[in-house]
Design an enzyme around this catalytic site. Sequence first.
Site, short mmCIF file in Angstrom:
data_model
loop_
_atom_site.label_atom_id
_atom_site.label_comp_id
_atom_site.label_asym_id
_atom_site.label_seq_id
_atom_site.Cartn_x
_atom_site.Cartn_y
_atom_site.Cartn_z
N ASP A 9 -6.03 -7.14 11.96
CA ASP A 9 -6.12 -6.53 13.30
C ASP A 9 -6.72 -7.43 14.39
OD1 ASP A 9 -5.21 -4.42 11.79
OD2 ASP A 9 -6.84 -3.05 12.26
N LYS A 106 0.11 -0.41 10.56
CA LYS A 106 -0.58 0.73 9.94
C LYS A 106 -1.12 1.64 11.04
CE LYS A 106 -4.82 -1.93 9.64
NZ LYS A 106 -5.57 -1.11 10.60
N CYS A 151 -11.79 -1.82 9.33
CA CYS A 151 -10.53 -2.19 8.69
C CYS A 151 -10.69 -3.31 7.66
CB CYS A 151 -9.48 -2.53 9.75
SG CYS A 151 -8.97 -1.04 10.65
C1 VGL Z 1 -10.13 -0.36 13.57
C2 VGL Z 1 -11.13 1.53 14.39
C3 VGL Z 1 -9.91 2.08 14.68
C4 VGL Z 1 -10.29 -1.71 12.96
C5 VGL Z 1 -8.88 0.19 13.83
O1 VGL Z 1 -9.36 -2.54 13.07
O2 VGL Z 1 -11.36 -1.98 12.36
N1 VGL Z 1 -11.24 0.33 13.84
N2 VGL Z 1 -8.79 1.40 14.40
#
Ligand code: VGL
Length: 198
Positions: A9, A106, A151
């Site tokens: 991410d 995702k 994540c």
């Molecule tokens: C994430 C919160 C919501 C992350 C993704 O990548 O850690 N955290 N969506």
Amino acid sequence: MTEALIVIDVQNDFCPGGALAVPEGDAVVPAINAMMDAFGAVILTQDWHPAGHSSFASSHPGQAPFGTVDMSYGTQVLWPDHCMQGTKGADFHPDLRLNGDLIIRKGFRPAIDSYSAFFENDRSTPTGLSGYLRDRGITRLTLVGLATDFCVAYSALDAARLGFTVAVDLAACRAIDLDGSLAVAMREMTDAGVDLAG
Ligand code: VGL
Ligand code: ZN
């Protein structure tokens, strides 16, 4: 033997100026770029939410970001709207090398969040990544990216549970640290046998 680098991410919304900015989130980019050539496989994940996703506080009247709600699969933290499909916030950081073999998206199902690269937040609906890695004969993983305590940690814990040998390179990760979440994540990863390098 092939070892995979799993880049979690590294998207604009998790970097300074983004909708769910992780402190120093962009600082991971040079480190990750420099690591990529040392791995036989590079997999990128991309948080990829539809508008009105159930993890957004804006989808729950009266709720504010960073509160929690009870969902059918357990407690869910509510986030600001972020990483909406097709938006600039969902794009990878512009300086991230995009030489990955696979991009796994995702969080695209409206009613369930997915922190982990392997399973949605019910911890049982698979993303398909485990099968991909097994089909390629990959058993060792190094995880980097954002955010350490959500994540990255969820992915590391699932990978360990699936039987992969797992390292997290903390120098190439940054955390949100919501109400002590980083300390909890570090303890859980250590207990699961994840190698916390960096
Ligand atoms: C994430 C919160 C919501 C992350 C993704 O990548 O850690 N955290 N969506
Ligand atoms: Zn998300």
